[in-house]
Write an enzyme that holds these catalytic residues in place. Structure first.
Site, PDB file in Angstrom:
ATOM      1  N   CYS A 178     -12.904  -1.900 -15.901  1.00  0.00           N
ATOM      2  CA  CYS A 178     -12.059  -1.583 -17.055  1.00  0.00           C
ATOM      3  C   CYS A 178     -12.203  -0.087 -17.365  1.00  0.00           C
ATOM      4  O   CYS A 178     -13.070   0.595 -16.806  1.00  0.00           O
ATOM      5  CB  CYS A 178     -12.439  -2.437 -18.262  1.00  0.00           C
ATOM      6  SG  CYS A 178     -14.003  -1.958 -19.017  1.00  0.00           S
TER       7      CYS A 178
ATOM      8  N   GLU B 143       0.838  -1.215   0.000  1.00  0.00           N
ATOM      9  CA  GLU B 143       0.000   0.000   0.000  1.00  0.00           C
ATOM     10  C   GLU B 143       0.870   1.261   0.000  1.00  0.00           C
ATOM     11  O   GLU B 143       0.621   2.217   0.743  1.00  0.00           O
ATOM     12  CB  GLU B 143      -0.949  -0.003   1.213  1.00  0.00           C
ATOM     13  CG  GLU B 143      -1.859  -1.218   1.296  1.00  0.00           C
ATOM     14  CD  GLU B 143      -2.993  -1.212   0.273  1.00  0.00           C
ATOM     15  OE1 GLU B 143      -3.067  -0.282  -0.574  1.00  0.00           O
ATOM     16  OE2 GLU B 143      -3.800  -2.159   0.314  1.00  0.00           O
TER      17      GLU B 143
HETATM   18 ZN    ZN Z   1     -15.758  -3.260 -18.195  1.00  0.00          ZN
END
Ligand code: ZN
Ligand code: ADP
Length: 185
Positions: free
Chosen positions: A177, A89
């Site tokens: 995405c 992190e």
């Molecule tokens: Zn997607």
């Protein structure tokens, strides 16, 4: 011809949430331990999604880690004997970490830094762009988009409160995405 390989480098493991960064970091840590190397693992103290003194993947794989509130505290905990220093992190760490990492790598330490390369708006996250530029080795992982099933390079925030830092796991974020990712207007 004999080529002398000098030790010390920076490896960065980046990608969105759920892409397997912590799993990959833990895999590399475990292999270094099998090779009998002295390994130190750190994480920022604010990442307490599963465990305060361990790094944990979403699939519940775990490894002990020293929680540090900033780079000064991290420097204080550094073991001069450490051959491998792993950080998870890393996007939550302050700029003071950059010279510390450079110094470690310059002096023979294998530094492995995992973290988000983009925030939930798709913008570069904290010191990560600098670390990516300085690294010898970069691994960019992808998750699965929760809308269309394609490979996902972004993190969608599902709760529209708080600033850039909202520590949480599955309930607050989703992998998306580029095309399914939405930023607030
Ligand atoms: Zn997607
Ligand atoms: P990161 O550190 O990148 O957030 P972790 O290593 O903690 O990733 O978790 C990766 C694990 O998350 C995967 O092995 C899988 O079990 C789980 N997972 C949950 N949602 C997704 C998703 N959308 N895409 C891929 N893996 C997912």
């Amino acid at each position: 011809m004999f080529v002398h390989q000098r030790q010390g480098s920076l490896e960065v493991i980046c990608g969105p949430m759920f892409s397997g960064k912590s799993e990959e970091l833990i895999r590399r840590i475990k292999r270094a331990i099998i090779a009998k190397q002295k390994v130190q693992v750190f994480k920022p103290a604010l990442d307490d999604r599963y465990d305060v003194s361990a790094i944990a993947s979403h699939s519940q794989r775990k490894h002990d880690a020293i929680p540090v509130k900033d780079s000064v505290e991290l420097a204080r905990h550094l073991d001069p004997e450490a051959q491998v220093v792993a950080l998870d992190e890393v996007q939550f760490m302050d700029e003071g970490l950059i010279p510390i990492i450079e110094d470690l790598a310059d002096h023979g330490v294998r530094v492995i830094a995992g973290g988000l390369d983009q925030d939930s708006n798709g913008e570069p996250f904290g010191i990560m762009p600098i670390l990516l530029a300085k690294a010898e080795y970069v691994t960019k992982l992808q998750a699965i988009c929760m809308v269309c099933g394609a490979l996902a390079g972004r993190t969608q925030r599902m709760v529209q409160t708080g600033g850039q830092v909202l520590v949480g796991a599955a309930e607050a974020y989703e992998a998306r995405c580029r095309h399914c990712h939405e930023t607030p207007h």
